[in-house]
Scaffold this active site. Sequence first.
Site, mmCIF file in Angstrom:
data_model
loop_
_atom_site.group_PDB
_atom_site.id
_atom_site.type_symbol
_atom_site.label_atom_id
_atom_site.label_comp_id
_atom_site.label_asym_id
_atom_site.label_seq_id
_atom_site.Cartn_x
_atom_site.Cartn_y
_atom_site.Cartn_z
ATOM 1 N N GLU A 17 -3.233 43.637 -15.895
ATOM 2 C CA GLU A 17 -4.536 43.060 -15.553
ATOM 3 C C GLU A 17 -5.085 42.312 -16.765
ATOM 4 O OE1 GLU A 17 -7.014 46.010 -13.557
ATOM 5 O OE2 GLU A 17 -8.821 45.061 -14.324
ATOM 6 N N GLU A 34 -15.263 39.755 -17.400
ATOM 7 C CA GLU A 34 -16.390 40.313 -16.659
ATOM 8 C C GLU A 34 -17.680 39.908 -17.352
ATOM 9 O OE1 GLU A 34 -14.644 44.319 -14.663
ATOM 10 O OE2 GLU A 34 -15.675 44.605 -16.568
ATOM 11 N N ASP A 77 -8.857 40.785 -17.705
ATOM 12 C CA ASP A 77 -10.219 40.787 -17.172
ATOM 13 C C ASP A 77 -11.187 39.891 -17.909
ATOM 14 O OD1 ASP A 77 -9.789 42.839 -15.312
ATOM 15 O OD2 ASP A 77 -10.130 44.384 -16.818
#
Length: 277
Positions: A106, A110, A108
Site C-alpha cells: 500500500e 491521506e 498512502d
Amino acid sequence: MASGSGARAACVLTALLLGLCVLAVAGGSISEGLEVSWGDGRGGVSPDGEVLTLSLDRTSGSGFRSKDTYLFARVDMQIKLVPNNSAGTVTTCYFMSEGPWEVHDEVDLEFLGNVTGEPYTLHTNVYANGTGGKEQQFRLWFDPTTDFHTYSIHWTQQHIVVLVDGTPIREFKNHADQGVPFPSSQRMRLYGSLWDAEDWATQGGRVKTDWTQAPFAASYRNFTAADASSSSSAYGQEMDATAQQALKWARENYMVYDYCTDTKRFPQGFPRECYMA
Ligand SMILES: *[C@@H]1O[C@H](CO)[C@@H](O)[C@H](O)[C@H]1NC(C)=O
Ligand SMILES: *[C@@H]1O[C@H](CO)[C@@H](O)[C@H](O)[C@H]1NC(C)=O
Ligand SMILES: *[C@@H]1O[C@H](CO)[C@@H](O)[C@H](O)[C@H]1NC(C)=O
Ligand SMILES: *[C@@H]1O[C@H](CO)[C@@H](O)[C@H](O)[C@H]1NC(C)=O
C-alpha cells in the site's frame, strides 16, 4: 480495460518508435480510468465528465477505485480538498494490492482536515508485504481547498516518490536486497475516499467533526496513469540533483513528522531502512 486498449496499442507503437511511453488513461472523462465504488450515491462525476466529487455526511462517506491495476506506474491526480471547517474528515488517494491483508502492499496519501484557518496535514505511509508503520507527515505550502493541486505517486522498481505539484516530498527506496520489503510483486489499484475519522484525524482526535457543516465534499480531476520506468524522467531510476534539492527543501520546510526520527516510538533503534542512504 477495453476502453484503454486502443490508447495502449498506440502507446506501444509510440514507445517502439521513440523509446518513450507516456500513457494517459484519461484523455477527457475521468470515468475512463476511475469508477465510484461505494457511498450509495454520495460520489459522482460532473455532467462534462471532468470532475469526480466525493461527499461525506453523518451516515456515510464515499470512494472510488481505478478500473485498471498497476505494477509500477506514475499516477497524477488533481485534488481540491474540503474547504473551511474540515476537522475530522480524511480525504485519501492511495495504491493498494488486492491479495491477502497479511502480505499486502500500500502507498498512502491521506489529507487530514482541520478547523477553518488551520493547516491540513498530508499523511503518507508505505506498506510492503503487510508491514507499514513508515509514516511521514507534511504541511502544504498553499491552501489546498481553494484550487486543484496535483498529487503524484511515482512507483518504479527502484523507488516510490511522492510529489506535490511536481515537487518531490518523499522518497522510499527499494532496499529489498538488504531485507527491507518493497512493493514490487503485487499489482496495485488506485483508490480514493472521503470519510470521517474524528476519533484521531484532527489534533489527535480532540477536535470532532462539525456535522452542521455537512455534507463535506472533495473533488478529483485529470487522473493520469503512465509508464514510470522511462529513464528520461527525473525519477525514472534515481533522482537527479535538481530533484534531490527539491526533496531536501520540502523535508526541511514542510515535514512535521518522520518515523525515522521518532525516538519515543523506537527507543531500541529505528527500522533498518532509516539507516540506509
Ligand atoms: C467557506 O467560508 C467562506 C468564508 O470564510 C464562505 O464564503 C464560503 O461560502 C464557505 N464555503 C463553504 C463551502 O462553506
Ligand atoms: C512476506 O511476509 C511473509 C510472512 O508474513 C514471509 O513469509 C515472506 O518471506 C515475506 N516475503 C518477503 C518478500 O519479504
Ligand atoms: C491542525 O491545526 C493545528 C493547529 O495549527 C495543528 O497543530 C495540527 O497539526 C493541524 N492538523 C491536524 C491534522 O490536526
Ligand atoms: C492533466 O495532467 C497532465 C499530466 O499530469 C498534465 O500534463 C496536464 O497539464 C493536466 N491538465 C490540466 C488541465 O491541468
